[in-house]
Design a protein around this motif. Structure first.
Motif, PDB file in Angstrom:
ATOM      1  N   THR A  83       1.246  -1.470  -0.037  1.00  0.00           N
ATOM      2  CA  THR A  83      -0.137  -0.449  -0.415  1.00  0.00           C
ATOM      3  C   THR A  83       0.832   1.355   0.091  1.00  0.00           C
ATOM      4  N   HIS A  84       0.686   1.804  -0.809  1.00  0.00           N
ATOM      5  CA  HIS A  84       1.140   3.425  -1.270  1.00  0.00           C
ATOM      6  C   HIS A  84       0.229   4.873  -0.283  1.00  0.00           C
ATOM      7  N   LYS A  85       1.210   5.502   0.061  1.00  0.00           N
ATOM      8  CA  LYS A  85       0.437   6.312   0.499  1.00  0.00           C
ATOM      9  C   LYS A  85      -0.572   7.520  -0.252  1.00  0.00           C
ATOM     10  N   SER A  86      -0.462   6.979  -1.647  1.00  0.00           N
ATOM     11  CA  SER A  86      -1.074   7.641  -2.957  1.00  0.00           C
ATOM     12  C   SER A  86      -2.547   6.956  -2.916  1.00  0.00           C
ATOM     13  N   PHE A  87      -2.745   5.939  -2.129  1.00  0.00           N
ATOM     14  CA  PHE A  87      -4.254   5.169  -2.461  1.00  0.00           C
ATOM     15  C   PHE A  87      -4.941   5.273  -0.953  1.00  0.00           C
ATOM     16  N   GLY A  88      -5.632   5.382  -1.317  1.00  0.00           N
ATOM     17  CA  GLY A  88      -7.586   6.493  -0.575  1.00  0.00           C
ATOM     18  C   GLY A  88      -7.022   7.370   0.488  1.00  0.00           C
ATOM     19  N   ASN A  89      -6.091   8.424  -0.095  1.00  0.00           N
ATOM     20  CA  ASN A  89      -5.972   9.374   1.053  1.00  0.00           C
ATOM     21  C   ASN A  89      -5.209   8.956   1.488  1.00  0.00           C
ATOM     22  N   GLY A  90      -4.784   8.122   2.037  1.00  0.00           N
ATOM     23  CA  GLY A  90      -3.268   7.680   2.946  1.00  0.00           C
ATOM     24  C   GLY A  90      -3.855   7.690   3.660  1.00  0.00           C
ATOM     25  N   ILE A  91      -5.211   6.812   4.624  1.00  0.00           N
ATOM     26  CA  ILE A  91      -6.258   6.962   5.836  1.00  0.00           C
ATOM     27  C   ILE A  91      -6.277   5.491   5.567  1.00  0.00           C
ATOM     28  N   LYS A  92      -4.961   4.172   4.808  1.00  0.00           N
ATOM     29  CA  LYS A  92      -4.883   3.012   5.071  1.00  0.00           C
ATOM     30  C   LYS A  92      -3.578   3.190   5.330  1.00  0.00           C
ATOM     31  N   PRO A  93      -3.417   2.051   6.940  1.00  0.00           N
ATOM     32  CA  PRO A  93      -1.387   1.500   6.642  1.00  0.00           C
ATOM     33  C   PRO A  93      -0.914   1.740   5.637  1.00  0.00           C
ATOM     34  N   TYR A  94       0.155   2.627   5.036  1.00  0.00           N
ATOM     35  CA  TYR A  94       1.024   2.706   3.988  1.00  0.00           C
ATOM     36  C   TYR A  94       2.757   2.451   4.278  1.00  0.00           C
ATOM     37  N   ASN A  95       3.351   2.120   3.243  1.00  0.00           N
ATOM     38  CA  ASN A  95       4.607   1.793   3.256  1.00  0.00           C
ATOM     39  C   ASN A  95       5.499   2.229   2.994  1.00  0.00           C
ATOM     40  N   GLU A  96       6.067   3.761   3.528  1.00  0.00           N
ATOM     41  CA  GLU A  96       6.757   4.670   3.197  1.00  0.00           C
ATOM     42  C   GLU A  96       7.887   4.534   4.376  1.00  0.00           C
ATOM     43  N   LYS A  97       7.414   4.206   6.255  1.00  0.00           N
ATOM     44  CA  LYS A  97       8.067   3.873   6.826  1.00  0.00           C
ATOM     45  C   LYS A  97       8.542   2.553   6.941  1.00  0.00           C
ATOM     46  N   LEU A  98       7.971   1.848   6.403  1.00  0.00           N
ATOM     47  CA  LEU A  98       9.195   0.495   5.669  1.00  0.00           C
ATOM     48  C   LEU A  98      10.021   0.247   4.653  1.00  0.00           C
ATOM     49  N   MET A 178       6.980   2.456 -12.009  1.00  0.00           N
ATOM     50  CA  MET A 178       8.188   2.143 -11.961  1.00  0.00           C
ATOM     51  C   MET A 178       8.483   2.409 -10.072  1.00  0.00           C
ATOM     52  N   LYS A 179       8.424   3.683  -9.713  1.00  0.00           N
ATOM     53  CA  LYS A 179       8.358   4.150  -8.301  1.00  0.00           C
ATOM     54  C   LYS A 179       7.936   3.504  -7.356  1.00  0.00           C
ATOM     55  N   VAL A 180       6.771   3.928  -8.088  1.00  0.00           N
ATOM     56  CA  VAL A 180       5.664   3.019  -6.666  1.00  0.00           C
ATOM     57  C   VAL A 180       5.893   1.588  -6.499  1.00  0.00           C
ATOM     58  N   SER A 181       6.383   0.383  -7.515  1.00  0.00           N
ATOM     59  CA  SER A 181       7.407  -0.644  -7.521  1.00  0.00           C
ATOM     60  C   SER A 181       8.730  -1.078  -6.512  1.00  0.00           C
ATOM     61  N   ALA A 182       9.652   0.204  -6.449  1.00  0.00           N
ATOM     62  CA  ALA A 182      10.535  -0.198  -6.043  1.00  0.00           C
ATOM     63  C   ALA A 182      10.571   0.716  -4.625  1.00  0.00           C
ATOM     64  N   GLN A 183       9.443   1.085  -4.648  1.00  0.00           N
ATOM     65  CA  GLN A 183       9.456   1.303  -3.016  1.00  0.00           C
ATOM     66  C   GLN A 183       8.830   0.402  -1.993  1.00  0.00           C
ATOM     67  N   MET A 184       7.722  -0.056  -3.323  1.00  0.00           N
ATOM     68  CA  MET A 184       7.458  -2.442  -2.564  1.00  0.00           C
ATOM     69  C   MET A 184       8.694  -2.450  -1.934  1.00  0.00           C
ATOM     70  N   MET A 185       9.211  -3.043  -3.091  1.00  0.00           N
ATOM     71  CA  MET A 185      10.519  -3.531  -2.773  1.00  0.00           C
ATOM     72  C   MET A 185      11.313  -3.353  -1.669  1.00  0.00           C
ATOM     73  N   TYR A 186      11.557  -2.518  -1.175  1.00  0.00           N
ATOM     74  CA  TYR A 186      11.933  -2.128  -0.071  1.00  0.00           C
ATOM     75  C   TYR A 186      11.697  -1.685   0.774  1.00  0.00           C
ATOM     76  N   ALA A 187      10.076  -1.913   0.834  1.00  0.00           N
ATOM     77  CA  ALA A 187       9.471  -1.764   1.605  1.00  0.00           C
ATOM     78  C   ALA A 187       8.804  -3.604   2.049  1.00  0.00           C
ATOM     79  N   LEU A 188       9.313  -4.493   1.010  1.00  0.00           N
ATOM     80  CA  LEU A 188       9.356  -5.362   1.073  1.00  0.00           C
ATOM     81  C   LEU A 188      10.815  -6.009   2.385  1.00  0.00           C
TER      82      LEU A 188
END
Length: 230
Positions: A83-98, A178-188
Motif C-alpha cells: 500500500t502506497h500513501k497515494s491510495f485512499g487518501n492515505g488513511i490506510k497503513p502505507y509502506n513509507e516507513k518500511l 516504477m517508483k511505486v514498485s521500487a518502494q514496495m520492494m524496499y518496504a518488503l
C-alpha cells in the motif's frame, strides 16, 4: 397546553408543534470525484485493476509466495507493504516507513556486496578490497529505484499494488509505477528486517534478489548498459 408563572403572572403556554423532519439519506457517489458528494468506499478502496483492498489471498499471494515460509511476514504487514500513501487518501497503513528501513538495509548490503571481491591492482584498496567501486554506476544502480522496480515487474511482484496515479495509461516510468514498485520492494525488505532482523534480511536479499533469475545484479547491469548506449 400548560400554565406557567412567567413575569409575575400566570400564563397559558400553548405547545409548539414541529413538522417532522424527513430521514436523511447519505448518497454514496461512484465515478469521477464530484465536489460535495461522498465517494462510495467500495470504489475508493478498489484499484484501477479491480483489486479490492484487504488481506485476502489474491492480494497477498505474489509476495507471500516470493517470501516462502523462511522469510514469512504477517498478512497485516504484507498488505501494508503493498500500500502506497497515494491510495485512499492515505488513511490506510502505507509502506513509507518500511520502505525507508528497507532502503538503508539494501544500500548497506550492496555496499558490502560490490566491495567483496579482493583486489591487488588498486593502490587505494583497503584490506584488499576496492572501495572505489562504490562510486561506479553499477554500484549505484544495484540499490536504485529503476533496477528494483524492474525486478518487481519481471518477477510479477507488483501485480497487486494499492496506489493511485494521475494517469495509469502511461508507461511504466511515466505513470509512477516504477517508483511505486521500487518502494514496495524496499518496504518488503524493511518488513523482513522488522520481522526477522537484519541478518535474516541480508540472507533474504542474497537468496531472493541476487540469486534470482533474472537477478537484481543482472537487471542493474542491463540498466547501466542501456544508459551507456544512450
Amino acid at each position: 397546553m400548560s400554565i406557567r408563572f412567567v413575569g409575575g403572572k400566570w400564563r397559558v403556554i400553548s405547545p409548539i408543534f414541529r413538522a417532522s423532519c424527513p430521514a436523511r439519506h447519505l448518497y454514496l457517489h461512484k465515478g469521477p470525484r464530484v465536489s460535495g458528494l461522498k465517494r462510495d468506499p467500495d470504489e475508493v478502496f478498489t484499484t484501477f485493476t479491480a483489486h479490492k483492498y484487504g488481506e485476502n489471498a489474491d492480494n497477498l499471494r505474489p509476495i507471500k509466495q516470493f517470501l516462502d515460509d523462511k522469510y514469512a511476514i504477517s498478512d497485516e504487514l504484507a498488505l501494508q507493504v503493498l500500500t502506497h500513501k497515494s491510495f485512499g487518501n492515505g488513511i490506510k497503513p502505507y509502506n513509507e516507513k518500511l520502505s525507508a528501513m528497507g532502503s538503508k538495509v539494501l544500500n548497506l548490503y550492496c555496499a558490502k556486496y560490490t566491495t567483496d571481491t579482493p583486489t591487488t591492482a588498486n593502490e587505494n584498496a583497503i584490506d584488499g578490497k576496492n572501495v572505489d567501486v562504490l562510486g561506479s554506476p553499477m554500484a549505484k544502480e544495484l540499490a536504485g529505484r529503476l533496477a528494483l522496480g524492474l525486478f518487481a515487474k519481471s518477477h510479477k511482484l507488483n501485480q497487486v499494488l494499492f496506489w493511485k496515479s494521475y494517469n495509469h495509461s502511461l508507461g511504466f516510468e511515466a505513470s509512477g509505477e516504477m517508483k511505486v514498485s521500487a518502494q514496495m520492494m524496499y518496504a518488503l525488505i524493511g518488513a523482513v528486517t522488522f520481522t526477522h532482523g537484519k541478518t535474516v534480511a541480508e540472507e533474504f536479499i542474497s537468496e531472493k534478489l541476487m540469486k534470482a533469475s533474472p537477478s537484481l545484479e543482472e537487471i542493474s547491469a542491463s540498466v547501466v548498459e542501456n544508459v551507456n548506449r544512450a
